[in-house]
Design an enzyme around this catalytic site. Structure first.
Site, PDB file in Angstrom:
ATOM      1  N   LYS A 117       0.816  -1.218   0.000  1.00  0.00           N
ATOM      2  CA  LYS A 117       0.000   0.000   0.000  1.00  0.00           C
ATOM      3  C   LYS A 117       0.847   1.264   0.000  1.00  0.00           C
ATOM      4  O   LYS A 117       0.467   2.261  -0.597  1.00  0.00           O
ATOM      5  CB  LYS A 117      -0.956   0.012   1.199  1.00  0.00           C
ATOM      6  CG  LYS A 117      -1.970  -1.111   1.094  1.00  0.00           C
ATOM      7  CD  LYS A 117      -3.281  -0.759   1.716  1.00  0.00           C
ATOM      8  CE  LYS A 117      -4.301  -1.784   1.240  1.00  0.00           C
ATOM      9  NZ  LYS A 117      -5.616  -1.623   1.721  1.00  0.00           N
ATOM     10  N   LYS A 200      -5.541  -9.615  -6.426  1.00  0.00           N
ATOM     11  CA  LYS A 200      -6.747 -10.028  -5.709  1.00  0.00           C
ATOM     12  C   LYS A 200      -7.903  -9.062  -5.989  1.00  0.00           C
ATOM     13  O   LYS A 200      -7.678  -7.886  -6.285  1.00  0.00           O
ATOM     14  CB  LYS A 200      -6.467 -10.149  -4.205  1.00  0.00           C
ATOM     15  CG  LYS A 200      -6.289  -8.841  -3.496  1.00  0.00           C
ATOM     16  CD  LYS A 200      -6.279  -8.989  -1.979  1.00  0.00           C
ATOM     17  CE  LYS A 200      -6.124  -7.598  -1.391  1.00  0.00           C
ATOM     18  NZ  LYS A 200      -6.030  -7.493   0.025  1.00  0.00           N
ATOM     19  N   LYS A 203     -11.369  -3.492  -3.377  1.00  0.00           N
ATOM     20  CA  LYS A 203     -12.094  -2.255  -3.654  1.00  0.00           C
ATOM     21  C   LYS A 203     -11.174  -1.203  -4.251  1.00  0.00           C
ATOM     22  O   LYS A 203     -11.622  -0.265  -4.888  1.00  0.00           O
ATOM     23  CB  LYS A 203     -12.803  -1.715  -2.408  1.00  0.00           C
ATOM     24  CG  LYS A 203     -12.263  -2.190  -1.095  1.00  0.00           C
ATOM     25  CD  LYS A 203     -13.281  -2.121   0.039  1.00  0.00           C
ATOM     26  CE  LYS A 203     -12.773  -2.902   1.245  1.00  0.00           C
ATOM     27  NZ  LYS A 203     -13.718  -3.283   2.213  1.00  0.00           N
TER      28      LYS A 203
HETATM   29  P1  TYM Z   1     -10.948  -5.762   4.594  1.00  0.00           P
HETATM   30  O1  TYM Z   1     -12.094  -4.858   4.776  1.00  0.00           O
HETATM   31  O2  TYM Z   1      -9.888  -5.370   3.631  1.00  0.00           O
HETATM   32  O3  TYM Z   1     -11.428  -7.209   4.182  1.00  0.00           O
HETATM   33  C1  TYM Z   1     -12.427  -7.890   4.927  1.00  0.00           C
HETATM   34  C2  TYM Z   1     -12.204  -9.402   4.815  1.00  0.00           C
HETATM   35  O4  TYM Z   1     -12.281  -9.816   3.452  1.00  0.00           O
HETATM   36  C3  TYM Z   1     -11.144 -10.590   3.119  1.00  0.00           C
HETATM   37  N1  TYM Z   1     -10.831 -10.380   1.690  1.00  0.00           N
HETATM   38  C4  TYM Z   1     -10.710 -11.350   0.786  1.00  0.00           C
HETATM   39  N2  TYM Z   1     -10.823 -12.692   0.879  1.00  0.00           N
HETATM   40  C5  TYM Z   1     -10.654 -13.412  -0.260  1.00  0.00           C
HETATM   41  N3  TYM Z   1     -10.400 -12.854  -1.480  1.00  0.00           N
HETATM   42  C6  TYM Z   1     -10.283 -11.505  -1.617  1.00  0.00           C
HETATM   43  N4  TYM Z   1     -10.053 -10.965  -2.801  1.00  0.00           N
HETATM   44  C7  TYM Z   1     -10.441 -10.692  -0.456  1.00  0.00           C
HETATM   45  N5  TYM Z   1     -10.398  -9.357  -0.231  1.00  0.00           N
HETATM   46  C8  TYM Z   1     -10.641  -9.179   1.084  1.00  0.00           C
HETATM   47  C9  TYM Z   1     -10.050 -10.063   4.037  1.00  0.00           C
HETATM   48  O5  TYM Z   1      -9.022 -10.998   4.201  1.00  0.00           O
HETATM   49  C10 TYM Z   1     -10.814  -9.818   5.305  1.00  0.00           C
HETATM   50  O6  TYM Z   1     -10.933 -11.005   6.065  1.00  0.00           O
HETATM   51  N6  TYM Z   1      -7.635  -5.732   8.223  1.00  0.00           N
HETATM   52  C11 TYM Z   1      -8.923  -6.359   7.923  1.00  0.00           C
HETATM   53  C12 TYM Z   1     -10.030  -5.806   8.797  1.00  0.00           C
HETATM   54  C13 TYM Z   1      -9.764  -6.010  10.241  1.00  0.00           C
HETATM   55  C14 TYM Z   1      -9.720  -7.249  10.934  1.00  0.00           C
HETATM   56  C15 TYM Z   1      -9.394  -6.926  12.280  1.00  0.00           C
HETATM   57  C16 TYM Z   1      -9.910  -8.571  10.561  1.00  0.00           C
HETATM   58  C17 TYM Z   1      -9.480  -5.036  11.136  1.00  0.00           C
HETATM   59  N7  TYM Z   1      -9.266  -5.571  12.389  1.00  0.00           N
HETATM   60  C18 TYM Z   1      -9.242  -7.922  13.258  1.00  0.00           C
HETATM   61  C19 TYM Z   1      -9.774  -9.557  11.546  1.00  0.00           C
HETATM   62  C20 TYM Z   1      -9.441  -9.228  12.877  1.00  0.00           C
HETATM   63  C21 TYM Z   1      -9.178  -6.170   6.442  1.00  0.00           C
HETATM   64  O7  TYM Z   1      -8.290  -6.165   5.667  1.00  0.00           O
HETATM   65  O8  TYM Z   1     -10.409  -5.979   6.049  1.00  0.00           O
END
Ligand code: TYM
Length: 337
Positions: A117, A200, A203
């Site tokens: 990022k 991947k 968004k």
């Molecule tokens: P975020 O909002 O980016 O993604 C939310 C969840 O979706 C999964 N994900 C995917 N899984 C498979 N293929 C994809 N292309 C894909 N894109 C996203 C992410 O792995 C995630 O599980 N940092 C976290 C949010 C968070 C969190 C936490 C998660 C904040 N605190 C504590 C677990 C525990 C995140 O990236 O969210």
């Protein structure tokens, strides 16, 4: 040990198919399984993580509400799971500061998400983006999470949370923090872009066509699948034979995850057929699965007050669980006199 499942999602942008299949679908399944065995499920909107990349305040506000509605529409029941946003539970921020003094710069320097990022502009990246994984550690350690359902891209952050917990427990001679176990969906560890199977689905992807959003209309969903990049070959009769065909693998993975079947069963069903047949079938399945979630989300958004009330209620329950852990951490560190 009773299971305590904790996971979060950023409210930046709409829920997309990668989030849904990689994480949220598991959240819903675990809500039923874990509660049947007396455990608890906590799911939150990671609005504080949302700040780590610029987002206009009005968008953050609106998307926090929209994401909450989407999760409820997807099957998270606010009477059975604790559903809230980080900001309503200040202990997330407070524990982060404590853990900042345990986490090491060398550990954070290895985080691939930050490297991706921040790109070449490391010096211009925010401290929040760098510290992102420590806030994530606080998110799960506060609740003594045993299991954390996430997509594969978040696994490294959870390994870090385990390292932070281990060092805290050792430095302060306490057994306070439980080591959280990442749970990555075997069916959908990583859903890739529909335009470029080497990146991947996300968004932040520049091409609208590459990401299926849960807010998309039926026609848009179908169109994105019909135009998804593929190769000219027919589908083989074994999953292994797709090893060198990343676009085809991705579409079969999506079909299998949506249908709750194995990729092998899906290739057997479509063996010998080309994408001219497979893509419309996938489009129909996606519309049949995602359409009702979108409709329910739109219906829920009619009553914004009701969504706010869900977050208030969830946050009150979350605070009751988080406060004793925060106090115990403060006490262990010598902050309570
Ligand atoms: P975020 O909002 O980016 O993604 C939310 C969840 O979706 C999964 N994900 C995917 N899984 C498979 N293929 C994809 N292309 C894909 N894109 C996203 C992410 O792995 C995630 O599980 N940092 C976290 C949010 C968070 C969190 C936490 C998660 C904040 N605190 C504590 C677990 C525990 C995140 O990236 O969210």
């Amino acid at each position: 040990m009773t299971q305590r499942v904790v996971s979060g999602i950023k409210p930046t942008g709409n829920l997309h198919l990668g989030n849904y299949l990689g994480a949220v679908k598991q959240w819903v399944a675990m809500q039923d399984q874990v509660q049947a065995s007396g455990g608890e499920t906590l799911y939150f909107i990671a609005d504080l993580h949302g700040l780590t990349e610029w987002i206009a305040p009005a968008d953050l506000r609106a998307q926090t509400i929209e994401m909450t509605a989407t999760l409820v529409a997807a099957g998270i029941d606010p009477d059975r799971s604790i559903l809230f946003n980080q900001t309503r539970v200040p202990a997330h921020s407070e524990l982060t500061w404590l853990l900042n003094n345990v986490a090491r710069v060398g550990w954070l320097n290895r985080m691939t998400q930050f490297k991706d990022k921040a790109g070449k502009n490391r010096e211009g990246a925010s401290i929040g983006l760098y510290d992102y994984p420590v806030l994530m550690a606080a998110d799960v350690l506060l609740y003594n999470a045993t299991h954390v359902p996430v997509g594969e891209d978040q696994k490294q952050h959870l390994e870090l949370a385990r390292d932070i917990a281990t060092k805290f427990n050792a430095d302060y001679a306490t057994g306070l923090f439980t080591l959280p176990e990442p749970l990555v969906s075997a069916a959908a560890p990583r859903i890739m872009s529909l335009r470029d199977a080497s990146s991947k689905m996300s968004k932040s992807n520049p091409s609208e066509q590459s990401v299926v959003k849960l807010i998309d209309s039926d026609d848009t969903i179908a169109d994105k699948f019909r135009k998804a990049k593929t190769d000219p070959e027919a589908l083989p009769d074994s999953w292994e034979a797709l090893a060198d065909r990343p676009e085809a693998r991705n579409l079969v993975t999506i079909y299998a995850a949506l249908a709750d079947r194995t990729p092998q069963a899906v290739v057997e069903q479509f063996a010998g057929q080309g994408f001219g047949a497979f893509k419309p079938a996938l489009a129909d399945l996606a519309v049949a699965t995602l359409g009702p979630i979108r409709d329910e989300m739109v219906r829920l958004l009619d009553d914004r007050g009701a969504i706010e009330a869900i977050l208030d209620k969830g946050a009150a329950k979350a605070r009751a669980l988080a406060t004793p852990t925060l106090r115990a951490a403060q006490d262990a560190m010598g902050l309570l006199t």
